[in-house]
Design a protein around this motif. Structure first.
Motif, PDB file in Angstrom:
ATOM      1  N   SER A 183      18.206 -11.451  31.764  1.00 30.25           N
ATOM      2  CA  SER A 183      18.183 -10.093  31.212  1.00 30.25           C
ATOM      3  C   SER A 183      18.503  -9.082  32.307  1.00 30.25           C
ATOM      4  O   SER A 183      18.368  -9.371  33.498  1.00 30.25           O
ATOM      5  CB  SER A 183      16.807  -9.802  30.610  1.00 30.25           C
ATOM      6  N   LYS A 184      18.911  -7.888  31.901  1.00 25.62           N
ATOM      7  CA  LYS A 184      19.230  -6.846  32.873  1.00 25.62           C
ATOM      8  C   LYS A 184      17.978  -6.302  33.548  1.00 25.62           C
ATOM      9  O   LYS A 184      17.972  -6.054  34.748  1.00 25.62           O
ATOM     10  CB  LYS A 184      19.982  -5.708  32.181  1.00 25.62           C
ATOM     11  N   LYS A 185      16.938  -6.120  32.779  1.00 28.80           N
ATOM     12  CA  LYS A 185      15.747  -5.451  33.315  1.00 28.80           C
ATOM     13  C   LYS A 185      14.952  -6.302  34.291  1.00 28.80           C
ATOM     14  O   LYS A 185      14.587  -5.849  35.354  1.00 28.80           O
ATOM     15  CB  LYS A 185      14.853  -4.997  32.170  1.00 28.80           C
ATOM     16  N   LEU A 186      14.669  -7.538  33.934  1.00 30.31           N
ATOM     17  CA  LEU A 186      13.812  -8.367  34.778  1.00 30.31           C
ATOM     18  C   LEU A 186      14.487  -9.659  35.237  1.00 30.31           C
ATOM     19  O   LEU A 186      13.826 -10.613  35.601  1.00 30.31           O
ATOM     20  CB  LEU A 186      12.492  -8.679  34.054  1.00 30.31           C
ATOM     21  N   LYS A 187      15.805  -9.704  35.190  1.00 30.64           N
ATOM     22  CA  LYS A 187      16.595 -10.841  35.679  1.00 30.64           C
ATOM     23  C   LYS A 187      16.240 -12.171  35.007  1.00 30.64           C
ATOM     24  O   LYS A 187      16.434 -13.223  35.583  1.00 30.64           O
ATOM     25  CB  LYS A 187      16.448 -10.985  37.205  1.00 30.64           C
ATOM     26  N   GLY A 188      15.673 -12.116  33.799  1.00 27.97           N
ATOM     27  CA  GLY A 188      15.354 -13.333  33.063  1.00 27.97           C
ATOM     28  C   GLY A 188      13.916 -13.791  33.189  1.00 27.97           C
ATOM     29  O   GLY A 188      13.496 -14.711  32.487  1.00 27.97           O
ATOM     30  N   LEU A 189      13.152 -13.176  34.077  1.00 32.57           N
ATOM     31  CA  LEU A 189      11.747 -13.569  34.215  1.00 32.57           C
ATOM     32  C   LEU A 189      10.989 -13.301  32.916  1.00 32.57           C
ATOM     33  O   LEU A 189      10.150 -14.102  32.495  1.00 32.57           O
ATOM     34  CB  LEU A 189      11.088 -12.830  35.381  1.00 32.57           C
ATOM     35  N   ASP A 190      11.302 -12.187  32.252  1.00 42.36           N
ATOM     36  CA  ASP A 190      10.680 -11.887  30.965  1.00 42.36           C
ATOM     37  C   ASP A 190      11.008 -12.970  29.943  1.00 42.36           C
ATOM     38  O   ASP A 190      10.129 -13.454  29.213  1.00 42.36           O
ATOM     39  CB  ASP A 190      11.102 -10.510  30.453  1.00 42.36           C
ATOM     40  N   SER A 191      12.247 -13.405  29.912  1.00 41.72           N
ATOM     41  CA  SER A 191      12.677 -14.454  28.987  1.00 41.72           C
ATOM     42  C   SER A 191      11.958 -15.768  29.286  1.00 41.72           C
ATOM     43  O   SER A 191      11.462 -16.439  28.381  1.00 41.72           O
ATOM     44  CB  SER A 191      14.186 -14.679  29.097  1.00 41.72           C
ATOM     45  N   LEU A 192      11.923 -16.120  30.561  1.00 45.98           N
ATOM     46  CA  LEU A 192      11.274 -17.362  30.978  1.00 45.98           C
ATOM     47  C   LEU A 192       9.809 -17.392  30.560  1.00 45.98           C
ATOM     48  O   LEU A 192       9.336 -18.364  29.967  1.00 45.98           O
ATOM     49  CB  LEU A 192      11.390 -17.538  32.496  1.00 45.98           C
ATOM     50  N   LEU A 193       9.087 -16.325  30.864  1.00 52.94           N
ATOM     51  CA  LEU A 193       7.662 -16.303  30.529  1.00 52.94           C
ATOM     52  C   LEU A 193       7.442 -16.317  29.017  1.00 52.94           C
ATOM     53  O   LEU A 193       6.499 -16.966  28.531  1.00 52.94           O
ATOM     54  CB  LEU A 193       6.985 -15.088  31.171  1.00 52.94           C
ATOM     55  N   SER A 194       8.286 -15.633  28.274  1.00 48.96           N
ATOM     56  CA  SER A 194       8.142 -15.624  26.813  1.00 48.96           C
ATOM     57  C   SER A 194       8.343 -17.010  26.219  1.00 48.96           C
ATOM     58  O   SER A 194       7.671 -17.376  25.260  1.00 48.96           O
ATOM     59  CB  SER A 194       9.144 -14.650  26.190  1.00 48.96           C
ATOM     60  N   ILE A 195       9.256 -17.773  26.771  1.00 45.64           N
ATOM     61  CA  ILE A 195       9.537 -19.111  26.238  1.00 45.64           C
ATOM     62  C   ILE A 195       8.519 -20.131  26.750  1.00 45.64           C
ATOM     63  O   ILE A 195       8.031 -20.971  25.992  1.00 45.64           O
ATOM     64  CB  ILE A 195      10.972 -19.547  26.578  1.00 45.64           C
ATOM     65  N   ALA A 196       8.176 -20.044  28.018  1.00 48.34           N
ATOM     66  CA  ALA A 196       7.278 -21.041  28.611  1.00 48.34           C
ATOM     67  C   ALA A 196       5.832 -20.912  28.144  1.00 48.34           C
ATOM     68  O   ALA A 196       5.128 -21.913  28.044  1.00 48.34           O
ATOM     69  CB  ALA A 196       7.329 -20.952  30.143  1.00 48.34           C
ATOM     70  N   GLN A 197       5.382 -19.715  27.845  1.00 46.69           N
ATOM     71  CA  GLN A 197       3.974 -19.498  27.527  1.00 46.69           C
ATOM     72  C   GLN A 197       3.687 -19.593  26.030  1.00 46.69           C
ATOM     73  O   GLN A 197       3.065 -18.719  25.450  1.00 46.69           O
ATOM     74  CB  GLN A 197       3.506 -18.145  28.078  1.00 46.69           C
ATOM     75  N   MET A 198       4.119 -20.686  25.423  1.00 45.25           N
ATOM     76  CA  MET A 198       3.842 -20.905  24.009  1.00 45.25           C
ATOM     77  C   MET A 198       2.391 -21.348  23.821  1.00 45.25           C
ATOM     78  O   MET A 198       1.850 -22.082  24.643  1.00 45.25           O
ATOM     79  CB  MET A 198       4.781 -21.989  23.453  1.00 45.25           C
ATOM     80  N   PRO A 199       1.777 -20.915  22.717  1.00 45.61           N
ATOM     81  CA  PRO A 199       0.400 -21.354  22.464  1.00 45.61           C
ATOM     82  C   PRO A 199       0.368 -22.842  22.120  1.00 45.61           C
ATOM     83  O   PRO A 199       1.365 -23.401  21.645  1.00 45.61           O
ATOM     84  CB  PRO A 199      -0.021 -20.508  21.259  1.00 45.61           C
ATOM     85  N   LYS A 200      -0.761 -23.477  22.385  1.00 43.55           N
ATOM     86  CA  LYS A 200      -0.868 -24.911  22.088  1.00 43.55           C
ATOM     87  C   LYS A 200      -0.557 -25.161  20.615  1.00 43.55           C
ATOM     88  O   LYS A 200      -0.857 -24.349  19.749  1.00 43.55           O
ATOM     89  CB  LYS A 200      -2.247 -25.438  22.448  1.00 43.55           C
ATOM     90  N   GLY A 201       0.095 -26.273  20.382  1.00 43.26           N
ATOM     91  CA  GLY A 201       0.463 -26.659  19.028  1.00 43.26           C
ATOM     92  C   GLY A 201       1.879 -26.306  18.630  1.00 43.26           C
ATOM     93  O   GLY A 201       2.384 -26.797  17.628  1.00 43.26           O
ATOM     94  N   ILE A 202       2.546 -25.457  19.387  1.00 41.51           N
ATOM     95  CA  ILE A 202       3.940 -25.074  19.102  1.00 41.51           C
ATOM     96  C   ILE A 202       4.747 -25.303  20.381  1.00 41.51           C
ATOM     97  O   ILE A 202       4.959 -24.395  21.178  1.00 41.51           O
ATOM     98  CB  ILE A 202       4.060 -23.591  18.660  1.00 41.51           C
ATOM     99  N   PRO A 203       5.204 -26.542  20.604  1.00 44.08           N
ATOM    100  CA  PRO A 203       5.892 -26.838  21.867  1.00 44.08           C
ATOM    101  C   PRO A 203       7.343 -26.369  21.894  1.00 44.08           C
ATOM    102  O   PRO A 203       8.048 -26.432  20.884  1.00 44.08           O
ATOM    103  CB  PRO A 203       5.834 -28.364  21.940  1.00 44.08           C
ATOM    104  N   VAL A 204       7.742 -25.881  23.055  1.00 41.89           N
ATOM    105  CA  VAL A 204       9.139 -25.574  23.345  1.00 41.89           C
ATOM    106  C   VAL A 204       9.409 -26.102  24.748  1.00 41.89           C
ATOM    107  O   VAL A 204       8.711 -25.735  25.690  1.00 41.89           O
ATOM    108  CB  VAL A 204       9.427 -24.051  23.292  1.00 41.89           C
ATOM    109  N   GLY A 205      10.379 -26.974  24.883  1.00 43.85           N
ATOM    110  CA  GLY A 205      10.780 -27.434  26.209  1.00 43.85           C
ATOM    111  C   GLY A 205      11.547 -26.308  26.873  1.00 43.85           C
ATOM    112  O   GLY A 205      12.568 -25.863  26.359  1.00 43.85           O
ATOM    113  N   THR A 206      11.046 -25.814  27.990  1.00 37.42           N
ATOM    114  CA  THR A 206      11.628 -24.637  28.628  1.00 37.42           C
ATOM    115  C   THR A 206      12.430 -25.046  29.856  1.00 37.42           C
ATOM    116  O   THR A 206      11.937 -25.788  30.694  1.00 37.42           O
ATOM    117  CB  THR A 206      10.524 -23.633  29.018  1.00 37.42           C
TER     118      THR A 206
END
Length: 163
Positions: free
Chosen positions: A94-117
């Motif tokens: 992303s422009k604002k946070l260089k993708g760190l915002d995207s990474l944290l949004s995808i990686a920090q899924m609540p238990k029970g809903i897995p996403v391989g990041t």
């Protein structure tokens, strides 16, 4: 997962601008010979399209979903909440946070809903395709052979001595 030689990968992204990154997934899948489709699906702007895609993915012979998203990056998690098909999330830079915002949004899924990041940006898109191919290879010997050949070629390309 359906045991079929013809399972394909879906590459989805939140917007047209994400295609610059996500086309790298498509390029790898082409090289390895994995069938795939690409779609633009926004978790925020096209929620009905997202729901219909995720809900019908299994019927459409999708074996793995690669979902690229930037910013708040809800697409991979929302798709994973709807389907039990493996979802691989690619944080788009992303422009604002260089993708760190995207990474944290995808990686920090609540238990029970897995996403391989995967990694942010290009490396993540390429590795998502390789991981998707490895998953498809579990039920497709032809893909397994092509993936092994691709990896062997990569190994051979590394020189033993510097010049």
């Amino acid at each position: 997962m359906k045991k079929s030689k013809n399972l394909k990968v879906a590459i989805v992204m939140g917007s047209q601008s994400d295609f610059k990154t996500m086309k790298l997934s498509a390029n790898i899948l082409k090289k390895i010979g994995v069938q795939f489709e690409t779609k633009i699906i926004s978790a925020h702007r096209t929620p009905k399209r997202m729901y219909e895609f995720a809900e019908s993915a299994s019927r459409n012979n999708i074996g793995v979903i690669i979902a690229g998203a930037g910013g708040s990056a809800h697409l991979p998690g929302m798709i994973s909440a709807i389907t039990s098909i493996p979802v691989l999330g690619v944080p788009v830079e992303s422009k604002k946070l260089k993708g760190l915002d995207s990474l944290l949004s995808i990686a920090q899924m609540p238990k029970g809903i897995p996403v391989g990041t995967l990694a942010i940006g290009e490396d993540g898109a390429i590795n998502a395709a390789l991981l998707a191919a490895a998953i498809i290879a579990n039920s497709n010997p032809a893909v397994k052979k092509k993936l092994n050949n691709w990896r062997s070629s990569q190994t051979r390309s590394v020189k033993k001595n510097p010049k």
